[in-house]
Scaffold this motif. Structure first.
Motif, short mmCIF file in Angstrom:
data_model
loop_
_atom_site.label_atom_id
_atom_site.label_comp_id
_atom_site.label_asym_id
_atom_site.label_seq_id
_atom_site.Cartn_x
_atom_site.Cartn_y
_atom_site.Cartn_z
N ASP A 56 44.68 44.08 51.02
CA ASP A 56 45.60 43.07 51.52
C ASP A 56 46.22 43.50 52.84
OD1 ASP A 56 47.09 40.69 51.41
OD2 ASP A 56 48.75 41.69 50.41
N SER A 60 46.32 41.98 57.07
CA SER A 60 47.55 41.33 57.52
C SER A 60 47.73 41.37 59.02
CB SER A 60 48.76 41.95 56.83
OG SER A 60 48.73 41.68 55.45
N LEU A 78 54.56 31.48 59.70
CA LEU A 78 54.74 31.98 58.33
C LEU A 78 53.87 31.24 57.33
CD1 LEU A 78 58.62 32.49 58.22
CD2 LEU A 78 56.85 34.26 58.26
N GLU A 82 50.65 32.95 55.26
CA GLU A 82 50.57 33.01 53.81
C GLU A 82 49.32 32.31 53.29
OE1 GLU A 82 51.30 34.24 50.10
OE2 GLU A 82 52.23 34.95 51.93
N GLU A 83 48.94 31.20 53.90
CA GLU A 83 47.71 30.50 53.49
C GLU A 83 46.49 31.38 53.69
OE1 GLU A 83 47.57 26.87 55.72
OE2 GLU A 83 49.11 25.90 54.48
N ARG A 85 46.40 34.66 54.00
CA ARG A 85 46.48 35.84 53.15
C ARG A 85 46.01 35.52 51.73
NH1 ARG A 85 50.20 39.08 50.38
NH2 ARG A 85 51.72 37.42 50.29
N GLN A 86 46.42 34.36 51.22
CA GLN A 86 45.99 33.94 49.88
C GLN A 86 44.48 33.69 49.84
OE1 GLN A 86 47.67 33.99 47.06
NE2 GLN A 86 49.44 34.76 48.17
#
Length: 103
Positions: A56, A60, A78, A82-83, A85-86
């Motif tokens: 992960d 990033s 932000l 997050e999208e 990263r998921q």
């Protein structure tokens, strides 16, 4: 990546149980900050276990660089971060599942 260029800093011989289980030495466990799940993969001559957070975290910075290069900022940055990263977590999970089916 995990060949001869990666010299072992510490070494310990461990036992494999009849159920193919091993106990990770406490010193190793604490040093790498393992959680309840780890990433496991096979190289030509080794089985490698590493904390999932490595996967992960390694993406990033690259995700952020890409989104900033696209001009995103603030709340939009932000949400997009997050999208992505998921999506990477899902993709890694699928790869691990597929690798397990081929073994």
């Amino acid at each position: 990546m995990y060949g001869t260029e990666n010299i072992a800093m510490d070494r310990k011989i461990i036992t494999i149980t009849g159920k193919r289980q091993v106990t990770i030495p406490l010193k190793f466990y604490e040093r790498l900050n393992f959680g309840k799940e780890v990433e496991c993969f096979l190289t030509e001559d080794a089985i490698v276990l590493r904390p999932l957070s490595y996967s992960d975290d390694s993406f990033s910075v690259e995700i952020l660089k890409d989104l900033i290069a696209q001009g995103l900022q603030g709340e939009e940055l932000l949400i997009a971060f997050e999208e992505r990263r998921q999506n990477i977590k899902k993709a890694v999970s699928l790869l691990v599942d597929e690798a397990g089916k081929t073994v």
